[in-house]
Write an enzyme that holds these catalytic residues in place. Structure first.
Site, PDB file in Angstrom:
ATOM      1  CB  THR A 180      -0.873  -0.039   1.263  1.00 31.23           C
ATOM      2  OG1 THR A 180      -1.832  -1.070   1.080  1.00 31.23           O
ATOM      3  CG2 THR A 180      -1.557   1.258   1.563  1.00 31.23           C
ATOM      4  NE  ARG A 208      -9.021  -7.137   3.072  1.00 30.02           N
ATOM      5  CZ  ARG A 208      -7.983  -6.324   3.128  1.00 30.02           C
ATOM      6  NH1 ARG A 208      -7.700  -5.549   2.102  1.00 30.02           N
ATOM      7  NH2 ARG A 208      -7.222  -6.274   4.183  1.00 30.02           N
ATOM      8  CB  VAL A 209     -13.634  -2.944   1.998  1.00 26.51           C
ATOM      9  CG1 VAL A 209     -13.122  -1.534   2.261  1.00 26.51           C
ATOM     10  CG2 VAL A 209     -14.530  -2.960   0.768  1.00 26.51           C
ATOM     11  CG  ASP A 211      -5.964  -0.624   6.700  1.00 27.28           C
ATOM     12  OD1 ASP A 211      -5.839  -1.412   5.729  1.00 27.28           O
ATOM     13  OD2 ASP A 211      -5.021   0.048   7.143  1.00 27.28           O
ATOM     14  CB  THR A 231       1.183   0.163   4.921  1.00 28.78           C
ATOM     15  OG1 THR A 231       1.347  -1.056   4.182  1.00 28.78           O
ATOM     16  CG2 THR A 231       2.463   0.496   5.642  1.00 28.78           C
ATOM     17  N   GLY A 232      -0.467  -2.352   6.287  1.00 27.39           N
ATOM     18  CA  GLY A 232      -0.304  -3.601   7.025  1.00 27.39           C
ATOM     19  C   GLY A 232      -1.542  -4.455   6.898  1.00 27.39           C
ATOM     20  N   GLY A 234      -4.812  -5.185   7.086  1.00 20.79           N
ATOM     21  CA  GLY A 234      -5.893  -4.213   7.213  1.00 20.79           C
ATOM     22  C   GLY A 234      -6.954  -4.558   8.238  1.00 20.79           C
TER      23      GLY A 234
HETATM   24  N1  ASP Z   1      -3.605  -2.280   4.569  1.00 18.89           N
HETATM   25  C1  ASP Z   1      -3.830  -2.773   3.238  1.00 18.89           C
HETATM   26  C2  ASP Z   1      -5.089  -3.579   3.225  1.00 18.89           C
HETATM   27  O1  ASP Z   1      -5.333  -4.307   4.164  1.00 18.89           O
HETATM   28  C3  ASP Z   1      -2.730  -3.624   2.728  1.00 18.89           C
HETATM   29  C4  ASP Z   1      -1.378  -2.972   2.715  1.00 18.89           C
HETATM   30  O2  ASP Z   1      -1.071  -2.174   3.597  1.00 18.89           O
HETATM   31  O3  ASP Z   1      -0.593  -3.264   1.818  1.00 18.89           O
HETATM   32  O4  ASP Z   1      -5.794  -3.528   2.245  1.00 18.89           O
END
Ligand code: ASP
Length: 313
Positions: A180, A208-209, A211, A231-232, A234
């Protein structure tokens, strides 16, 4: 009173493959981060608003195939792309977001258009695509988002699922990362803004949605405290309302940016298996870029100083 402008960007956190620790393969990432943070820095120095600067940085990250947003977005389980993005203005607390778009070239522009139109905060799916088209934003065939590297990641994730027979969590394969992208900024006028954009997670279920487009979870900005882009994994950032929690800790508990971001990334999130990181800037221009994974692609610049870029600790 004018502030010294500050910009910080990220290109995702995670188990960044050992290969990218080697200077040659890391170089394209560093070069891209440097070019993008420099462009946003220059805009801020010319007097651009924090909102314009974060949108500029995120659009450039969306256009760059190295990162999981726009061109280069990851694939869903059905080998399609569904993109999420959000933007928030710290001065007015106005916010806009889109979820599950499939045809908007730069989803952050759609998020901003939602914010500017003002009637709604979050549009999803076909309605979000239709809104972007009506607003005259650039639309593309979904194949525009695909790259061979992401297709390979999907096939690895699908194979790992079959082997692991593990359906209880994020379909991550060793060496994968959350890619992200996001940006936070403080402008000359002392205003804050945040923007985040993503293809989500490789092999995610259609519909799926994460964060990223949820105001307060993956993205938040409030001039009274901070601008935050996450980022992480979600699902855990949603459960922790991570971005808002940073601002709430500062606003209600008087914590510093450092205390608030460390608490969220190193305590609250790990307690529920949340992996990732965030970038944050406060109204005084402090910057914190904590992550609880091996690495996070990141860069920041203050005033006219040379930007810093980093991947690992
Ligand atoms: N946080 C993002 C999600 O869960 C994924 C990412 O950070 O790469 O969609």
């Amino acid at each position: 009173m004018t502030s010294t402008p500050v910009i910080a960007i990220h290109g995702g956190a995670g188990t960044i493959a050992a290969a990218s620790a080697d200077p040659t393969s890391a170089q394209p990432y560093r070069d891209a981060l440097h070019a993008i943070v420099s462009a946003a820095q220059a805009a801020l120095l010319r007097g651009a608003s924090a909102l314009d600067a974060v949108c500029l940085a995120v659009e450039m990250l969306e256009d760059c195939p190295l990162f999981n947003a726009g061109h280069g977005a990851v694939f869903t389980h059905d080998e399609t792309h569904e993109l999420d993005a959000a933007v928030m203005d710290g001065a007015s607390l106005r916010a806009g977001a889109v979820a599950g778009t499939t045809r908007v070239r730069r989803p952050v522009r759609a998020a901003r258009a939602v914010m500017e139109e003002g009637a709604h905060v979050l549009l999803a799916g076909a309605g979000a695509d239709a809104f972007a088209r009506e607003r005259g934003l650039e639309m593309v065939d979904p194949s525009y988002f695909s790259t061979d590297a992401r297709r390979k990641q999907l096939h690895q994730a699908l194979a790992a699922n079959r082997v692991a027979l593990d359906h209880d969590g994020a379909p991550l394969v060793e060496g994968s990362k959350f890619g992200t992208v996001g940006a936070v900024a403080l402008d000359l006028h002392g205003h804050l803004a945040a923007a985040t954009s993503t293809g989500g997670m490789t092999n995610k279920r259609v519909g799926r949605v994460g964060d990223t487009p949820l105001i307060g979870a993956g993205t938040y900005a409030d001039d009274r405290s901070a601008a935050v882009s996450c980022t992480g994994s979600g699902e855990m950032f949603m459960r922790a309302v991570a971005a808002y929690d940073v601002c709430a800790r500062m606003h209600y508990a008087g914590q510093s940016l450092q205390q608030a971001t460390e608490a969220v990334v190193m305590q609250t999130l790990p307690a529920i298996d949340g992996r990732g990181g965030l970038i944050a800037v406060d109204r005084l221009g402090n910057v914190c870029l904590p992550f609880n994974t091996e690495g996070m692609y990141r860069a920041h610049a203050r005033g006219a100083e040379l930007p810093h870029t980093a991947i690992h600790r």
